[in-house]
Design an enzyme around this catalytic site. Structure first.
Site, short mmCIF file in Angstrom:
data_model
loop_
_atom_site.label_atom_id
_atom_site.label_comp_id
_atom_site.label_asym_id
_atom_site.label_seq_id
_atom_site.Cartn_x
_atom_site.Cartn_y
_atom_site.Cartn_z
N CYS A 257 -8.83 -12.19 -7.93
CA CYS A 257 -8.84 -11.70 -9.31
C CYS A 257 -7.63 -10.83 -9.58
CB CYS A 257 -10.12 -10.91 -9.57
SG CYS A 257 -11.63 -11.84 -9.25
N ASP B 12 23.27 3.71 14.77
CA ASP B 12 24.40 4.60 14.56
C ASP B 12 24.34 5.64 15.68
OD1 ASP B 12 26.53 5.95 13.08
OD2 ASP B 12 25.01 7.49 12.73
#
Length: 715
Positions: free
Chosen positions: A15, A418
């Site tokens: 729904c 990094d």
């Protein structure tokens, strides 16, 4: 203007999908329906369009109550709705039992006698009342959907099946199926709400009020009304309502509401206080630095709420599949109801049947087949699994921006890191000062400190700290920060350039200098294009970096790569200490993106882990961007797909484990639903299944899938 509403009673994923599709057709507005939290966000709608939105929702799900989001209202309404359903079930059950007693014990021959006898009605009326009480909403919804041309809705299938059972005088099964369907719906909604609360619990980390200090008085006000620059008071036991800087007091705060880890943190004057933290033992005063809309807690709330709205590929596939699946099985049901009785009437085919084939028998088989075919369990089982996984990961301080990233995380091939601030602490310490060409160590440190005085880079802070004095930044006439190189300043003494090796060879410069092979980060200094020497800094590797990388490889990460703008020697040292497979050094920001793109061209899933500030472009460019230290980092929340709020590398392992566990649960849900449906569909077609088995194959299997999904919350 943006408004948010809670859709009370929305427990049907199918729904919710229909509502989303219908709302997207309204032009000029933006709507976002989040099934995981049961909320609807509307942007840019006037009163007329808002009314239209509500009408669409009510037309698809009439029993939904649309209420404005509040911390207490939604829960209360939800409880009230559940109580009303239980009352209906209780009344219907009582009448059903009365009907069974009359039918099987007091008047066992009443139904075969037919409607012309009073005994028939003594049996029929209790059944009918029980049916109407338990199933009136299902029947009304089915009628509305038929008027709209929606013929493959669950309510229509259930209504056809039960009314058909009434038509062939299978009263106990008709009532029993509708009654147990409502019981199943209730249990299903309870199970969905249980999963939903795992996410809603995370959304209760905001403070309800702020103690604003003004003109020597303190007043309680909503956090949204506090302005930047206002002073607020946080008492022991209270949540910090907005981000700010401590201006008075020393206290300990609990960061667990936003990091998932109850590690106490001490706040002193000048420290940053983040919204969502809980003040533990002393009164503090804080100057607000951000409005509530930009506060840490509000960004976390938005992130978690929106996460379930981004669907994983598995969810999108199941949604598309269910649209095809339902019409096919309905067509089969029609064939089952019509073909055998018609075939039996053809003389040449009659001997092939073992007994007389009646319309009532085959219609009953078709009705059973229809109930089993309801797609709700299929559509519900997938999103519930994913938003349970999102809730479980958020409890551990890992915020996924969508179930698509949660699903993809399990298949990461290469993890790219990094270096500075991610694999290392990002806290540099000067370990050597090496002057040349007549400069002294003190002069070298002074020049570097003056040049770096306007920079907020960790290296700059470390050099200024090593200098031990406040740099005379007033002598600076011109300041220029050169990305991935360093800084260039013009002072009364002339030109100072401070940075890495690149800055000595940039356009127009060719400064001769000593070649230094060292293990660490080197900062070169030149005065009026004359080499003055270098400063060597060392960065500390994170305590959990070695353990995290070892665990990642153990969990199946095939390659670990490190990217850095630092020099090769510093990169090589860190790479060797952490047993990293490959590293790239002396990279400019755009070169980091190029490296990630080259890795992605290999066809493998790449995840990039950065600090979320300097690495924002790479975070956005990678398949999955993961921001470390999301606590207080705006860029982390904006740029990344996954945010690690604990600022701990081992959280990556947690994320992989939760991703895999979630995927396993979702796959098991799909397997359970398909196998059970297929099994009972076969039994239904062969006439070996009754309505009772059909209800289990529909509602029962949906409940099993939801309960299976909640297992991940116990991790």
């Amino acid at each position: 203007m943006t408004k948010k509403y809670f859709l009370e009673g929305l427990s049907c994923a199918s729904c919710a999908s229909k509502i989303q599709v219908a709302l997207k057709k309204i032009k000029g507005i933006r709507t976002e329906l989040n099934f995981a939290t049961g909320t609807l966000t509307i942007s840019g709608a006037d009163k007329e369009k808002e009314k239209r939105i509500f009408n669409i929702i009510k037309s698809i799900e009439p029993d939904i109550r649309i209420v404005t989001v509040s911390d207490d209202g939604a829960t209360a309404n939800e409880t009230e709705s559940g109580t009303q359903v239980l009352k209906k079930i209780s009344y219907a059950s009582g009448l059903f039992i009365i009907g069974l007693l009359i039918d099987y014990y007091f008047l066992p021959k009443a139904v075969p006698e037919g409607m012309g006898y009073a005994n028939f009605w003594y049996v029929f009326i209790p059944y009918l009342l029980a049916y109407l009480i338990s199933g009136q909403d299902v029947l009304f919804k089915a009628a509305r959907n038929i008027r709209k041309g929606l013929f493959f809705d669950e309510s229509i299938l259930m209504s056809i099946a039960t009314l058909g059972a009434f038509a062939i005088k299978e009263f106990p099964e008709a009532v029993g199926v509708m009654l147990f369907f409502k019981v199943g719906e209730y249990l299903e909604q309870r199970a969905v709400n249980r999963s939903r609360k795992s996410i809603q619990h995370l959304l209760k980390i905001r403070a309800d009020y702020a103690n604003r200090f003004k003109d020597g008085k303190t007043e309680q006000v909503p956090p949204e009304t506090v302005q930047v620059g206002d002073i607020i008071v946080i008492k022991p036991g209270e949540r910090i309502p907005l981000d700010g800087v401590v201006i008075q007091g020393v206290t300990t705060v609990d960061t667990s509401p936003i990091t998932g880890e109850s590690m106490p943190r001490t706040l002193r004057e000048g420290d940053i206080a983040l919204s969502g933290m809980i003040n533990q033992n002393a009164l503090i005063m804080v100057r607000v630095t951000k409005p509530f809309s930009e506060s840490t807690v509000n960004k976390i709330l938005n992130l978690v709420e929106k996460a379930a709205g981004r669907k994983a590929p598995t969810e999108r596939f199941i949604t598309r599949f269910s649209r095809v699946y339902t019409p096919i099985v309905v067509s089969f049901a029609i064939v089952i109801a019509v073909l055998p009785p018609l075939s039996y009437k053809i003389p040449i085919l009659t001997p092939l049947f073992p007994h007389v084939e009646t319309w009532s028998e085959w219609i009953y088989r078709a009705l059973v087949f229809l109930v089993i075919a309801c797609p709700c369990a299929l559509v519900l089982s997938i999103p519930v699994g994913f938003f349970a996984g999102i809730g479980a990961s958020a409890k551990r301080g890992v915020l996924f921006k969508g179930s698509n990233y949660l699903e993809a995380f399990r298949s990461v091939h290469t993890m790219v890191f990094d270096k500075t601030g991610t694999l290392t602490e990002g806290v540099f310490k000067v370990v050597e000062v090496k002057p040349y060409n007549g400069f002294t160590e003190d002069e070298l440190l002074r020049i570097a400190a003056v040049a770096e005085s306007h920079s907020n880079h960790p290296i700059a802070s470390s050099i200024i700290k090593a200098y031990g004095k406040i740099p005379e930044d007033t002598v600076i006439k011109k300041y220029e920060e050169i990305p991935s190189h360093g800084v260039r300043v013009i002072t009364e003494e002339g030109e100072f350039i401070v940075g890495n090796d690149r800055i000595l060879h940039m356009n127009g410069y060719a400064i001769e200098h000593q070649n230094c092979i060292t293990e660490g980060t080197v900062v070169h200094v030149a005065v009026n294009r004359k080499y003055a020497g270098y400063i060597l800094l060392a960065d500390t590797i994170r305590d959990d970096a070695i353990t995290a990388i070892k665990s990642l490889k153990k969990e199946g990460i095939k390659e670990v790569v490190m990217l850095t703008g630092d020099d090769r020697e510093a990169a090589r040292l860190v790479s060797r200490q952490l047993n990293i497979d490959n590293y790239y050094a002396e990279l400019l920001p755009h070169e980091k993106i190029e490296v990630v793109k080259r890795l992605e061209k290999k066809g493998k899933t790449i995840a990039f882990v950065g600090d979320g500030i300097n690495d924002a472009p790479v975070l956005m460019a990678s398949d999955i961007g993961i921001a470390m230290g999301g606590l207080g980092s705006d860029a982390a929340i904006e740029a990344a797909d996954v945010v690690l709020m604990k600022d701990r590398l081992t959280s990556l392992v947690d994320a992989i484990l939760i991703s895999r566990k979630t995927k396993n649960i979702v796959q098991s849900n799909i397997t359970i639903v398909f196998l059970v449906k297929l099994f009972f569909l076969s039994l239904g077609a062969l006439g070996m299944a009754t309505m009772w088995e059909a209800v289990f194959a529909d509602v029962g299997v949906a409940i099993l899938a939801v309960l299976n999904s909640t297992r991940i919350l116990k991790l």
